[in-house]
Design an enzyme around this catalytic site. Structure first.
Site, PDB file in Angstrom:
ATOM      1  N   SER A  17     -11.671 -38.924 -28.217  1.00 15.45           N
ATOM      2  CA  SER A  17     -10.609 -39.917 -28.088  1.00 15.45           C
ATOM      3  C   SER A  17     -10.966 -41.188 -28.847  1.00 15.45           C
ATOM      4  O   SER A  17     -12.076 -41.335 -29.356  1.00 15.45           O
ATOM      5  CB  SER A  17     -10.350 -40.223 -26.610  1.00 15.45           C
ATOM      6  OG  SER A  17     -11.534 -40.654 -25.987  1.00 15.45           O
ATOM      7  N   CYS A  18     -10.012 -42.081 -28.917  1.00 11.48           N
ATOM      8  CA  CYS A  18     -10.130 -43.339 -29.644  1.00 11.48           C
ATOM      9  C   CYS A  18     -11.422 -44.051 -29.238  1.00 11.48           C
ATOM     10  O   CYS A  18     -11.733 -44.104 -28.056  1.00 11.48           O
ATOM     11  CB  CYS A  18      -8.924 -44.207 -29.326  1.00 11.48           C
ATOM     12  SG  CYS A  18      -8.893 -45.765 -30.219  1.00 11.48           S
ATOM     13  N   PRO A  19     -12.165 -44.545 -30.182  1.00 15.38           N
ATOM     14  CA  PRO A  19     -11.881 -44.705 -31.610  1.00 15.38           C
ATOM     15  C   PRO A  19     -12.502 -43.621 -32.486  1.00 15.38           C
ATOM     16  O   PRO A  19     -12.494 -43.722 -33.704  1.00 15.38           O
ATOM     17  CB  PRO A  19     -12.518 -46.050 -31.935  1.00 15.38           C
ATOM     18  CG  PRO A  19     -13.777 -46.031 -31.113  1.00 15.38           C
ATOM     19  CD  PRO A  19     -13.363 -45.332 -29.814  1.00 15.38           C
ATOM     20  N   ASP A  44      -6.217 -35.952 -29.767  1.00 14.42           N
ATOM     21  CA  ASP A  44      -5.839 -37.253 -29.217  1.00 14.42           C
ATOM     22  C   ASP A  44      -4.520 -37.687 -29.861  1.00 14.42           C
ATOM     23  O   ASP A  44      -4.467 -37.926 -31.064  1.00 14.42           O
ATOM     24  CB  ASP A  44      -6.940 -38.271 -29.493  1.00 14.42           C
ATOM     25  CG  ASP A  44      -6.608 -39.673 -28.993  1.00 14.42           C
ATOM     26  OD1 ASP A  44      -5.634 -39.823 -28.240  1.00 14.42           O
ATOM     27  OD2 ASP A  44      -7.342 -40.608 -29.357  1.00 14.42           O
TER      28      ASP A  44
END
Length: 82
Positions: A17-19, A44
């Protein structure tokens, strides 16, 4: 998957997931030559806006296409300059 692009390499960031999708994409693009196309496969949904925003704000790269395929998000990023 798209057959429109002659991809040089595929980056699998599924489950991240981010980042991380953007961080890993930047690292992979740095290792490519101008004209190379990187295919990025992510799970994501935020990667759609994150990778687009990164590409829009980064010299030397171009986001060619993004594809939402069920629970996967596929991005085609070209390195346009060294």
């Amino acid at each position: 998957m798209s057959s429109e692009y002659q991809t040089t390499d595929t980056l699998d960031v599924t489950g991240q997931s981010c980042p991380m999708p953007v961080v890993k994409t930047k690292q992979a693009i740095d290792d490519l030559e101008a004209g190379d196309v990187l295919e990025v496969v992510a799970t994501d949904s935020g990667s759609m806006s994150d990778i687009q925003g990164w590409a829009d704000g980064t010299d030397g790269v171009a986001l060619l296409e993004q594809v939402a395929d069920d629970d996967r998000y596929i991005h085609y990023v070209e390195k346009t300059a060294e």
